[in-house]
Design a protein around this motif. Sequence first.
Motif, PDB file in Angstrom:
ATOM      1  N   ASN A 226       0.833  -1.195   0.000  1.00 54.37           N
ATOM      2  CA  ASN A 226       0.000   0.000   0.000  1.00 54.37           C
ATOM      3  C   ASN A 226       0.872   1.249   0.000  1.00 54.37           C
ATOM      4  O   ASN A 226       2.063   1.187   0.305  1.00 54.37           O
ATOM      5  CB  ASN A 226      -0.908   0.015   1.226  1.00 54.37           C
ATOM      6  CG  ASN A 226      -1.864  -1.151   1.267  1.00 54.37           C
ATOM      7  OD1 ASN A 226      -2.314  -1.646   0.229  1.00 54.37           O
ATOM      8  ND2 ASN A 226      -2.182  -1.619   2.469  1.00 54.37           N
ATOM      9  N   SER A 227       0.268   2.375  -0.329  1.00 55.52           N
ATOM     10  CA  SER A 227       0.982   3.661  -0.332  1.00 55.52           C
ATOM     11  C   SER A 227       2.285   3.559  -1.113  1.00 55.52           C
ATOM     12  O   SER A 227       3.342   3.997  -0.646  1.00 55.52           O
ATOM     13  CB  SER A 227       1.247   4.112   1.104  1.00 55.52           C
ATOM     14  OG  SER A 227       0.053   4.226   1.834  1.00 55.52           O
ATOM     15  N   LEU A 228       2.196   2.988  -2.275  1.00 57.70           N
ATOM     16  CA  LEU A 228       3.401   2.752  -3.069  1.00 57.70           C
ATOM     17  C   LEU A 228       4.045   4.054  -3.505  1.00 57.70           C
ATOM     18  O   LEU A 228       3.361   5.056  -3.784  1.00 57.70           O
ATOM     19  CB  LEU A 228       3.066   1.882  -4.278  1.00 57.70           C
ATOM     20  CG  LEU A 228       2.916   0.389  -3.954  1.00 57.70           C
ATOM     21  CD1 LEU A 228       2.145  -0.334  -5.034  1.00 57.70           C
ATOM     22  CD2 LEU A 228       4.284  -0.244  -3.748  1.00 57.70           C
ATOM     23  N   LYS A 229       5.365   4.017  -3.558  1.00 55.75           N
ATOM     24  CA  LYS A 229       6.170   5.180  -3.929  1.00 55.75           C
ATOM     25  C   LYS A 229       7.006   4.844  -5.172  1.00 55.75           C
ATOM     26  O   LYS A 229       7.299   3.664  -5.408  1.00 55.75           O
ATOM     27  CB  LYS A 229       7.108   5.556  -2.789  1.00 55.75           C
ATOM     28  CG  LYS A 229       6.425   5.794  -1.464  1.00 55.75           C
ATOM     29  CD  LYS A 229       7.450   6.048  -0.368  1.00 55.75           C
ATOM     30  CE  LYS A 229       6.788   6.265   0.974  1.00 55.75           C
ATOM     31  NZ  LYS A 229       7.786   6.525   2.052  1.00 55.75           N
ATOM     32  N   PRO A 230       7.408   5.841  -5.918  1.00 50.43           N
ATOM     33  CA  PRO A 230       8.269   5.550  -7.081  1.00 50.43           C
ATOM     34  C   PRO A 230       9.514   4.754  -6.720  1.00 50.43           C
ATOM     35  O   PRO A 230       9.965   3.921  -7.518  1.00 50.43           O
ATOM     36  CB  PRO A 230       8.621   6.953  -7.595  1.00 50.43           C
ATOM     37  CG  PRO A 230       7.454   7.787  -7.202  1.00 50.43           C
ATOM     38  CD  PRO A 230       7.023   7.252  -5.860  1.00 50.43           C
ATOM     39  N   GLU A 231      10.047   4.976  -5.534  1.00 50.51           N
ATOM     40  CA  GLU A 231      11.242   4.242  -5.133  1.00 50.51           C
ATOM     41  C   GLU A 231      10.982   2.771  -4.814  1.00 50.51           C
ATOM     42  O   GLU A 231      11.922   2.019  -4.561  1.00 50.51           O
ATOM     43  CB  GLU A 231      11.922   4.922  -3.931  1.00 50.51           C
ATOM     44  CG  GLU A 231      11.000   5.227  -2.776  1.00 50.51           C
ATOM     45  CD  GLU A 231      10.477   6.660  -2.815  1.00 50.51           C
ATOM     46  OE1 GLU A 231      10.099   7.145  -3.906  1.00 50.51           O
ATOM     47  OE2 GLU A 231      10.430   7.278  -1.724  1.00 50.51           O
ATOM     48  N   ASP A 232       9.717   2.363  -4.825  1.00 49.10           N
ATOM     49  CA  ASP A 232       9.400   0.945  -4.676  1.00 49.10           C
ATOM     50  C   ASP A 232       9.508   0.204  -6.014  1.00 49.10           C
ATOM     51  O   ASP A 232       9.376  -1.027  -6.049  1.00 49.10           O
ATOM     52  CB  ASP A 232       7.975   0.761  -4.129  1.00 49.10           C
ATOM     53  CG  ASP A 232       7.823   1.282  -2.716  1.00 49.10           C
ATOM     54  OD1 ASP A 232       6.795   1.929  -2.434  1.00 49.10           O
ATOM     55  OD2 ASP A 232       8.732   1.036  -1.889  1.00 49.10           O
ATOM     56  N   THR A 233       9.728   0.938  -7.068  1.00 47.62           N
ATOM     57  CA  THR A 233       9.857   0.323  -8.387  1.00 47.62           C
ATOM     58  C   THR A 233      11.049  -0.627  -8.415  1.00 47.62           C
ATOM     59  O   THR A 233      12.163  -0.250  -8.065  1.00 47.62           O
ATOM     60  CB  THR A 233      10.029   1.401  -9.468  1.00 47.62           C
ATOM     61  OG1 THR A 233       8.841   2.186  -9.538  1.00 47.62           O
ATOM     62  CG2 THR A 233      10.312   0.777 -10.825  1.00 47.62           C
ATOM     63  N   ALA A 234      10.785  -1.868  -8.795  1.00 50.75           N
ATOM     64  CA  ALA A 234      11.822  -2.891  -8.819  1.00 50.75           C
ATOM     65  C   ALA A 234      11.233  -4.196  -9.349  1.00 50.75           C
ATOM     66  O   ALA A 234      10.009  -4.304  -9.519  1.00 50.75           O
ATOM     67  CB  ALA A 234      12.377  -3.125  -7.411  1.00 50.75           C
ATOM     68  N   VAL A 235      12.109  -5.149  -9.576  1.00 51.43           N
ATOM     69  CA  VAL A 235      11.651  -6.515  -9.804  1.00 51.43           C
ATOM     70  C   VAL A 235      11.581  -7.185  -8.436  1.00 51.43           C
ATOM     71  O   VAL A 235      12.551  -7.155  -7.676  1.00 51.43           O
ATOM     72  CB  VAL A 235      12.592  -7.296 -10.740  1.00 51.43           C
ATOM     73  CG1 VAL A 235      12.106  -8.731 -10.903  1.00 51.43           C
ATOM     74  CG2 VAL A 235      12.693  -6.600 -12.086  1.00 51.43           C
ATOM     75  N   TYR A 236      10.441  -7.768  -8.139  1.00 53.13           N
ATOM     76  CA  TYR A 236      10.224  -8.412  -6.852  1.00 53.13           C
ATOM     77  C   TYR A 236      10.341  -9.922  -7.015  1.00 53.13           C
ATOM     78  O   TYR A 236       9.723 -10.509  -7.913  1.00 53.13           O
ATOM     79  CB  TYR A 236       8.858  -8.036  -6.300  1.00 53.13           C
ATOM     80  CG  TYR A 236       8.814  -6.638  -5.732  1.00 53.13           C
ATOM     81  CD1 TYR A 236       8.928  -5.521  -6.567  1.00 53.13           C
ATOM     82  CD2 TYR A 236       8.705  -6.415  -4.356  1.00 53.13           C
ATOM     83  CE1 TYR A 236       8.932  -4.233  -6.053  1.00 53.13           C
ATOM     84  CE2 TYR A 236       8.694  -5.129  -3.834  1.00 53.13           C
ATOM     85  CZ  TYR A 236       8.810  -4.049  -4.688  1.00 53.13           C
ATOM     86  OH  TYR A 236       8.805  -2.773  -4.166  1.00 53.13           O
ATOM     87  N   TYR A 237      11.119 -10.522  -6.134  1.00 47.59           N
ATOM     88  CA  TYR A 237      11.382 -11.958  -6.187  1.00 47.59           C
ATOM     89  C   TYR A 237      10.881 -12.647  -4.928  1.00 47.59           C
ATOM     90  O   TYR A 237      11.107 -12.163  -3.809  1.00 47.59           O
ATOM     91  CB  TYR A 237      12.879 -12.235  -6.308  1.00 47.59           C
ATOM     92  CG  TYR A 237      13.515 -11.730  -7.575  1.00 47.59           C
ATOM     93  CD1 TYR A 237      14.084 -10.461  -7.638  1.00 47.59           C
ATOM     94  CD2 TYR A 237      13.559 -12.524  -8.718  1.00 47.59           C
ATOM     95  CE1 TYR A 237      14.682  -9.998  -8.802  1.00 47.59           C
ATOM     96  CE2 TYR A 237      14.158 -12.067  -9.884  1.00 47.59           C
ATOM     97  CZ  TYR A 237      14.705 -10.806  -9.913  1.00 47.59           C
ATOM     98  OH  TYR A 237      15.300 -10.347 -11.077  1.00 47.59           O
ATOM     99  N   CYS A 238      10.257 -13.754  -5.119  1.00 53.76           N
ATOM    100  CA  CYS A 238       9.842 -14.598  -4.005  1.00 53.76           C
ATOM    101  C   CYS A 238      10.970 -15.563  -3.662  1.00 53.76           C
ATOM    102  O   CYS A 238      11.632 -16.103  -4.566  1.00 53.76           O
ATOM    103  CB  CYS A 238       8.592 -15.370  -4.402  1.00 53.76           C
ATOM    104  SG  CYS A 238       7.960 -16.488  -3.145  1.00 53.76           S
ATOM    105  N   ASN A 239      11.176 -15.781  -2.386  1.00 50.07           N
ATOM    106  CA  ASN A 239      12.206 -16.706  -1.919  1.00 50.07           C
ATOM    107  C   ASN A 239      11.613 -17.713  -0.949  1.00 50.07           C
ATOM    108  O   ASN A 239      10.805 -17.351  -0.082  1.00 50.07           O
ATOM    109  CB  ASN A 239      13.321 -15.925  -1.224  1.00 50.07           C
ATOM    110  CG  ASN A 239      14.336 -16.823  -0.546  1.00 50.07           C
ATOM    111  OD1 ASN A 239      14.223 -17.124   0.639  1.00 50.07           O
ATOM    112  ND2 ASN A 239      15.325 -17.273  -1.298  1.00 50.07           N
ATOM    113  N   PHE A 240      12.000 -18.964  -1.107  1.00 45.18           N
ATOM    114  CA  PHE A 240      11.542 -20.052  -0.231  1.00 45.18           C
ATOM    115  C   PHE A 240      12.773 -20.733   0.341  1.00 45.18           C
ATOM    116  O   PHE A 240      13.600 -21.262  -0.423  1.00 45.18           O
ATOM    117  CB  PHE A 240      10.692 -21.030  -1.036  1.00 45.18           C
ATOM    118  CG  PHE A 240      10.238 -22.242  -0.271  1.00 45.18           C
ATOM    119  CD1 PHE A 240      10.565 -23.521  -0.703  1.00 45.18           C
ATOM    120  CD2 PHE A 240       9.463 -22.109   0.861  1.00 45.18           C
ATOM    121  CE1 PHE A 240      10.130 -24.637  -0.019  1.00 45.18           C
ATOM    122  CE2 PHE A 240       9.020 -23.223   1.560  1.00 45.18           C
ATOM    123  CZ  PHE A 240       9.355 -24.494   1.110  1.00 45.18           C
ATOM    124  N   SER A 241      12.919 -20.666   1.653  1.00 38.78           N
ATOM    125  CA  SER A 241      14.103 -21.208   2.316  1.00 38.78           C
ATOM    126  C   SER A 241      13.692 -22.270   3.326  1.00 38.78           C
ATOM    127  O   SER A 241      13.430 -21.957   4.493  1.00 38.78           O
ATOM    128  CB  SER A 241      14.867 -20.099   3.022  1.00 38.78           C
ATOM    129  OG  SER A 241      15.341 -19.149   2.118  1.00 38.78           O
TER     130      SER A 241
END
Length: 116
Positions: free
Chosen positions: A83-98
Amino acid sequence: QVQLVESGGGLVQPGGSLRLSCAVSGSIFSFYVMGWYRQAPGKERELVARITSGSSTNYADLVKGRFTISRDSAKKTVYLQMNSLKPEDTAVYYCNFSPIGSRDYWGQGTQVTVSS
């Protein structure tokens, strides 16, 4: 074989919201940590949020109060409500399972772009 499938990325205006999903298949592990990481152009991959199989959570300072990680054990899916996303949140988001005692697994990544 463990596989992670992500969905939910896209383009959103500043102040908007997105929900990312990561579905895990092929896992037999009961104890694990799952998380979301992101990588912006020219920057290193960084932790956004993670959740344990016991539902403990922690967040990067930059997203505290705006992002929420959760999981549905029955669906073997982890979510990231942003929520309340900002331009600096722009990125490729990766899921990780450990899984505890095993190697890490990564999703293919999903692009999140915050722009007007």
